[in-house]
Motif scaffolding. Structure first.
Motif, PDB file in Angstrom:
ATOM      1  N   ARG A  86       5.735 -43.000 -14.182  1.00  0.00           N
ATOM      2  CA  ARG A  86       4.281 -43.176 -14.077  1.00  0.00           C
ATOM      3  C   ARG A  86       3.773 -44.103 -15.178  1.00  0.00           C
ATOM      4  O   ARG A  86       2.851 -44.900 -14.951  1.00  0.00           O
ATOM      5  N   ALA A  87       4.360 -43.984 -16.360  1.00  0.00           N
ATOM      6  CA  ALA A  87       3.936 -44.849 -17.459  1.00  0.00           C
ATOM      7  C   ALA A  87       4.240 -46.313 -17.137  1.00  0.00           C
ATOM      8  O   ALA A  87       3.421 -47.203 -17.427  1.00  0.00           O
TER       9      ALA A  87
ATOM     10  N   VAL B  74      14.115 -46.786 -10.003  1.00  0.00           N
ATOM     11  CA  VAL B  74      12.768 -46.491  -9.517  1.00  0.00           C
ATOM     12  C   VAL B  74      11.717 -47.124 -10.429  1.00  0.00           C
ATOM     13  O   VAL B  74      10.714 -47.677  -9.959  1.00  0.00           O
ATOM     14  N   GLY B  75      11.949 -47.088 -11.734  1.00  0.00           N
ATOM     15  CA  GLY B  75      11.014 -47.728 -12.650  1.00  0.00           C
ATOM     16  C   GLY B  75      10.893 -49.217 -12.391  1.00  0.00           C
ATOM     17  O   GLY B  75       9.789 -49.778 -12.374  1.00  0.00           O
ATOM     18  N   TYR B  76      12.038 -49.866 -12.188  1.00  0.00           N
ATOM     19  CA  TYR B  76      12.014 -51.296 -11.860  1.00  0.00           C
ATOM     20  C   TYR B  76      11.304 -51.528 -10.531  1.00  0.00           C
ATOM     21  O   TYR B  76      10.497 -52.452 -10.393  1.00  0.00           O
ATOM     22  N   GLY B  77      11.567 -50.668  -9.555  1.00  0.00           N
ATOM     23  CA  GLY B  77      10.909 -50.808  -8.265  1.00  0.00           C
ATOM     24  C   GLY B  77       9.402 -50.684  -8.373  1.00  0.00           C
ATOM     25  O   GLY B  77       8.654 -51.447  -7.751  1.00  0.00           O
TER      26      GLY B  77
ATOM     27  N   ASP C 263       6.058 -37.500  -7.007  1.00  0.00           N
ATOM     28  CA  ASP C 263       7.497 -37.324  -7.211  1.00  0.00           C
ATOM     29  C   ASP C 263       8.048 -38.208  -8.326  1.00  0.00           C
ATOM     30  O   ASP C 263       9.258 -38.239  -8.543  1.00  0.00           O
ATOM     31  N   LEU C 264       7.169 -38.919  -9.020  1.00  0.00           N
ATOM     32  CA  LEU C 264       7.603 -39.776 -10.119  1.00  0.00           C
ATOM     33  C   LEU C 264       7.692 -38.973 -11.407  1.00  0.00           C
ATOM     34  O   LEU C 264       6.942 -38.015 -11.628  1.00  0.00           O
TER      35      LEU C 264
END
Length: 390
Positions: A21-22, A79-82, A15-16
């Protein structure tokens, strides 16, 4: 159809987005190559010996203040930070704490509540890892109740004079600037205290049994005189520091999932390789039941983190959502670490494996930035509309 991937059983990472993902892969690769080979030695030594080099490495990776906009910050989504927090805490909670304190606490305080001059002075260097910050809120007698802080700031002409003590401050003794919160006649205000300011000292706290791959300090302020422009002009009352804490707690929601995953993966690998009675111990029913329990906890934690992250990116995350995540995921991670430790047998108490290190670290993670009890009462207030704190 093939069996699900043991490392992402519910395919949460499907779901990313491509960018998310990167970020996940970049932080995971960096952590595996640059941090994991050293973290057990750092934990045993009770410090990060090359902390400036680690800070510059994090700066080059782009994880300091990565959720902030401008001033050299990456401006990623929540979400990226998480995901970055998850991958860092899979290595060690102390390393995720380093990034959280720098970015979610010190940099966020300056970014949201500082003047433009303060932002320009500190944020680009902090984002690059060239300057380290710390966040002075907790006191020896004021933890869960920060409004009872005894540190005070009084006006003296155009200057401010600060007196008080802050405790359990990550990076305090190596910080170039401390964000210090103090009570004034006009309520609680924030101040930037540069290292080397007369009357300001930071003492390293030794003999810790948790978060040993981290530097923890006591800050002492004795008649520390600051100019008027040291005040964070937009911060007034407890809401300002608590909003910063909410950002850091959000990182813990993801970080705890990373610690849990690391312990589960170690237990899975160990039990498949450890042979007793002529068979790998993973073949036995009791071991498989434990692995199944760990798998459920890990995937529940991943789902919780991602859902709260999506709510945050949509502007719909309430602070009680973050309390839910912190309480649930840290509890799950503690359970996973303890069971995984036992599954390693005697080897589980050594630093050859990560499980005991994570288990000890999670004792601190369960306490700081809101104890289990505080987050439970926050949820109770959200449910009933009645505060049990006072």
């Amino acid at each position: 159809m093939n069996n699900p991937d043991a490392h992402d059983f519910l395919a949460v990472d499907q779901d990313l987005t491509e960018e998310e993902r990167a970020i996940r892969d970049a932080v995971r690769d960096y952590g595996t190559a640059e941090l994991l080979p050293h973290v057990a030695d750092w934990f045993e030594a009770g410090t990060i010996p090359a902390v400036r080099e680690v800070a510059k490495g994090f700066g080059a990776l782009g994880v300091f203040g990565m959720h902030l906009e401008g001033y050299g910050c990456a401006g990623t989504n929540a979400v990226g930070y998480g995901l970055a927090c998850r991958e860092l805490e899979a290595i060690d909670s102390g390393l995720r704490s380093f990034v959280s304190v720098q970015g979610s606490l010190a940099m966020t305080a300056i970014h949201h509540y500082g003047s433009e001059e303060q932002r320009q002075e500190w944020l680009p260097r902090m984002a690059a890892g060239e300057a380290i910050g710390c966040f002075g809120l907790t006191e020896p007698d004021s933890g869960s109740d920060p409004g009872s802080m005894r540190t005070r700031a009084r006006r003296d002409g155009s200057d401010w004079v600060l007196n008080g003590t802050k405790m359990w401050i990550t990076n305090g003794s190596v910080a170039d600037v401390a964000v210090v919160w103090a009570a004034t006649d006009d309520g609680i205000r924030g101040f930037l205290v540069p290292a080397g300011t007369p009357g300001f000292t930071a003492n390293v706290i030794h003999k810790k049994l948790s978060l040993r791959a981290s530097i923890t300090s006591e800050l002492v302020l004795q008649d520390v005189r600051l100019p008027a422009d040291a005040l964070l002009p937009e911060a007034s009352g407890l809401r300002a520091p608590l909003s910063c804490l909410s950002e850091a707690r959000y990182g813990i929601v993801w970080g705890a999932a990373g610690a849990a995953r690391a312990c589960f993966e170690s237990a899975l690998d160990y039990t498949k390789a450890r042979v007793q009675f002529g068979r790998p111990i993973s073949d036995f029913q009791l071991t498989q039941r434990k692995l199944a329990d760990l798998l459920i906890d890990v995937n529940h934690a991943m789902l919780t983190a991602l859902r709260i992250g999506r709510l945050k990116d949509a502007g719909q995350a309430h602070h009680s959502h973050i309390s839910f995540g912190k309480l649930a995921n840290v509890r799950s991670a503690q359970r996973v670490a303890a069971i995984a430790r036992g599954m390693h047998g005697a080897s589980g108490i050594t630093l050859e494996y990560p499980v005991m290190r994570h288990m000890l670290n999670l004792e601190s993670v369960a306490t700081y930035e809101g104890t289990e009890e505080v987050h439970a009462l926050t949820l109770g207030q959200a449910l009933t509309g009645s505060s049990a704190f006072r």
